[in-house]
Design a protein around this motif. Structure first.
Motif, PDB file in Angstrom:
ATOM      1  N   UNK A 203       0.835  -1.203   0.000  1.00  0.00           N
ATOM      2  CA  UNK A 203       0.000   0.000   0.000  1.00  0.00           C
ATOM      3  C   UNK A 203       0.869   1.251   0.000  1.00  0.00           C
ATOM      4  N   UNK A 204       1.865   1.256   0.878  1.00  0.00           N
ATOM      5  CA  UNK A 204       2.717   2.430   1.024  1.00  0.00           C
ATOM      6  C   UNK A 204       3.462   2.709  -0.286  1.00  0.00           C
ATOM      7  N   UNK A 205       4.014   1.667  -0.878  1.00  0.00           N
ATOM      8  CA  UNK A 205       4.739   1.826  -2.146  1.00  0.00           C
ATOM      9  C   UNK A 205       3.832   2.376  -3.243  1.00  0.00           C
ATOM     10  N   UNK A 206       2.635   1.791  -3.339  1.00  0.00           N
ATOM     11  CA  UNK A 206       1.679   2.234  -4.354  1.00  0.00           C
ATOM     12  C   UNK A 206       1.347   3.707  -4.151  1.00  0.00           C
ATOM     13  N   UNK A 207       1.084   4.065  -2.905  1.00  0.00           N
ATOM     14  CA  UNK A 207       0.724   5.455  -2.604  1.00  0.00           C
ATOM     15  C   UNK A 207       1.848   6.422  -2.979  1.00  0.00           C
TER      16      UNK A 207
ATOM     17  N   UNK B 279      -7.324   9.646 -15.754  1.00  0.00           N
ATOM     18  CA  UNK B 279      -7.488   8.788 -16.921  1.00  0.00           C
ATOM     19  C   UNK B 279      -6.286   7.848 -17.089  1.00  0.00           C
ATOM     20  N   UNK B 280      -5.085   8.420 -17.052  1.00  0.00           N
ATOM     21  CA  UNK B 280      -3.904   7.604 -17.351  1.00  0.00           C
ATOM     22  C   UNK B 280      -3.520   6.711 -16.168  1.00  0.00           C
TER      23      UNK B 280
ATOM     24  N   UNK C  95      -4.178   1.645 -13.637  1.00  0.00           N
ATOM     25  CA  UNK C  95      -4.172   0.829 -12.418  1.00  0.00           C
ATOM     26  C   UNK C  95      -5.400  -0.078 -12.352  1.00  0.00           C
ATOM     27  N   UNK C  96      -6.574   0.523 -12.577  1.00  0.00           N
ATOM     28  CA  UNK C  96      -7.811  -0.241 -12.464  1.00  0.00           C
ATOM     29  C   UNK C  96      -7.871  -1.326 -13.553  1.00  0.00           C
ATOM     30  N   UNK C  97      -7.524  -0.922 -14.773  1.00  0.00           N
ATOM     31  CA  UNK C  97      -7.636  -1.833 -15.904  1.00  0.00           C
ATOM     32  C   UNK C  97      -6.604  -2.956 -15.848  1.00  0.00           C
ATOM     33  N   UNK C  98      -5.344  -2.585 -15.639  1.00  0.00           N
ATOM     34  CA  UNK C  98      -4.279  -3.592 -15.736  1.00  0.00           C
ATOM     35  C   UNK C  98      -3.908  -4.220 -14.400  1.00  0.00           C
TER      36      UNK C  98
ATOM     37  N   UNK D 111      -7.125   0.094  -2.934  1.00  0.00           N
ATOM     38  CA  UNK D 111      -7.915  -0.920  -2.213  1.00  0.00           C
ATOM     39  C   UNK D 111      -8.364  -2.024  -3.169  1.00  0.00           C
ATOM     40  N   UNK D 112      -8.742  -1.636  -4.392  1.00  0.00           N
ATOM     41  CA  UNK D 112      -9.207  -2.632  -5.365  1.00  0.00           C
ATOM     42  C   UNK D 112      -8.030  -3.514  -5.806  1.00  0.00           C
ATOM     43  N   UNK D 113      -6.882  -2.883  -6.015  1.00  0.00           N
ATOM     44  CA  UNK D 113      -5.703  -3.643  -6.459  1.00  0.00           C
ATOM     45  C   UNK D 113      -5.278  -4.661  -5.395  1.00  0.00           C
ATOM     46  N   UNK D 114      -5.164  -4.183  -4.144  1.00  0.00           N
ATOM     47  CA  UNK D 114      -4.748  -5.098  -3.068  1.00  0.00           C
ATOM     48  C   UNK D 114      -5.790  -6.201  -2.895  1.00  0.00           C
ATOM     49  N   UNK D 115      -7.070  -5.843  -3.037  1.00  0.00           N
ATOM     50  CA  UNK D 115      -8.127  -6.850  -2.908  1.00  0.00           C
ATOM     51  C   UNK D 115      -7.959  -7.915  -3.976  1.00  0.00           C
TER      52      UNK D 115
END
Ligand code: ASP
Length: 418
Positions: free
Chosen positions: A87-91, A238-239, A244-247, A398-402
């Motif tokens: 989480x921290x890295x992503x943020x 958008x980018x 993130x959400x898509x890939x 949150x969606x990615x980690x989930x």
């Protein structure tokens, strides 16, 4: 969005929030044209303030209980560490990207001479700057109750992490208190749902006031810097979030943004990540996020992950430099990326906090802190956009980690079937 019930179509909360926002914009334009901004501020805004107060009222219990409960439900401290680390890295990474995007567009506008250079530099601004080391020291509370009473987010998060970790480490002894935390969290969420129901009204009153008061101020030389910020906000959404959400999460971005809309509109109008947190959690869980993940990742994000604030800091630093005729070197831009990433961690998730932390960024590259006065008048407009990004970024994480957690335990992705 809407569902049929007994022949009648019932609008969803998200639809009502949209209606509240557009009705607020219409009312705001009307009051602005009638020169009745004072009326909206004196008589309509207070109802918006009641709504914000009610949301804020729940922030301390939500953050304390959801993080502690999140840690407990992860069941083992090593897992808390892995999820926390990711989480921290992503943020941090998305915040640094936000800064690069913000600085890029601001420099394009500047090189086209679209930013003004001021003749006068005698600006008065009382900067409440904060220094980096003190910000770090302040994360660690010296009093167990103070963070609760003052709603001081970073120390509150540290307290919640300790509480959760203590419960887990205490084994049998921690069980009852762990159960209590879980029950108290459930009760808090129920209170929350009651408050969320009045969102359409809160959004209406807040929007009407902003438009009535700022209608005329939007035009003028500041329009361009506001425009750059919003271009950079949009590109980041958008980018970076789209990617993130898509890939990373394998979710359709359309599904994501549709699901997050109620939280995004609430962030846009309340200009507070903390106040929006309940809706961010609710929308993310509805999208299929693991509640144990979102209850840990989202409160953390509402406090430390501020991509919108980072973009704002990059854009306004270049704007202020331009107003004072200062050319920023590449090295100074790198310093801005670094300090603004840290400053955005230290920025509280409340209205206007980013502007105060901007002082730290300006100081780091020797720009006059008084320059903040130039943009202070329209800070609300910047804040609406940056808060929206701030909470959206949290939700993408949150969606990615989930997704990672679901795949680890072999569970299907609920959004993959849609
Ligand atoms: N209002 C923002 C938030 O709550 C913080 C800021 O002022 O930048 O996310």
């Amino acid at each position: 969005m809407s569902q049929a019930s007994g022949g009648k179509r019932k609008l969803s909360l998200a639809a009502w929030i949209f209606i509240g926002m557009f009705a607020g914009i219409a009312a705001g334009i009307a009051f602005n044209m009638l020169n009745m901004a004072d009326f909206t501020t004196n008589y309509l805004k207070p109802f918006g303030t009641i709504y914000i107060n009610l949301l804020k009222f729940l922030v301390v219990p939500v953050v304390l209980l959801s993080i502690a409960n999140g840690v407990v439900s992860l069941k083992d401290l090593k897992r808390v560490g892995t999820i926390g680390g990711k989480t921290f890295l992503y943020y941090m990474l998305t915040t640094a990207l936000a800064l690069v995007i913000g600085l890029f567009f601001a420099n394009v506008f500047r090189s086209l001479n679209w930013f003004p250079k001021l003749e006068t530099t005698d600006l008065a601004y009382e900067a409440k700057s904060s220094n980096l080391m003190q910000t770090i020291v302040n994360i660690f509370p010296s009093n167990a109750l103070a963070p609760l009473v003052n709603a001081d987010m970073l120390p509150l998060i540290v307290s919640a992490l300790f509480l959760g970790a203590g419960i887990l480490s205490a084994g049998e002894h921690g069980k009852r208190i762990g159960q209590f935390v879980e029950d108290a969290y459930e009760v808090t969420m129920k209170i929350l749902m009651m408050i969320i129901k009045i969102s359409p009204f809160g959004v209406f009153f807040l929007m009407a006031d902003v438009i009535a008061v700022n209608g005329a101020a939007i035009v003028g030389s500041l329009a361009l810097v506001i425009l750059v910020a919003f271009i950079a906000y949009t590109v980041h959404v958008v980018v970076v979030y789209g990617f993130s959400v898509n890939f990373l999460s394998k979710m359709s971005p359309l599904t994501f943004f549709k699901g997050m809309a109620p939280a995004m509109i609430t962030a846009f109008t309340t200009t507070s990540s903390n106040a929006t947190l309940p809706l961010t959690i609710e929308c993310s869980n509805n999208l299929g996020a693991d509640p144990e993940v979102s209850s840990f990742v989202l409160p953390l994000g509402a406090t430390i992950n501020m991509d919108g604030t980072a973009i704002y800091m990059g854009v306004t630093s270049v704007f202020i430099a331009s107003c004072y005729g200062v050319d920023l070197t590449l090295g100074q831009m790198a310093t801005i990326v670094l300090t603004a990433t840290l400053a955005s961690i230290g920025t509280a998730g409340v209205s206007g906090a980013g502007m105060i932390m901007l002082a730290m960024v300006l100081q780091s590259v020797n720009l006059p802190v008084a320059g903040i006065a130039l943009i202070a008048g329209v800070d609300k407009l910047f804040d609406m956009g940056r808060t929206t990004l701030n909470i959206t970024g949290d939700a993408t994480c949150a969606i990615w980690i989930s997704r990672i957690e679901k795949e680890k335990r072999g569970a299907p992705l609920p959004w993959a079937e849609k």
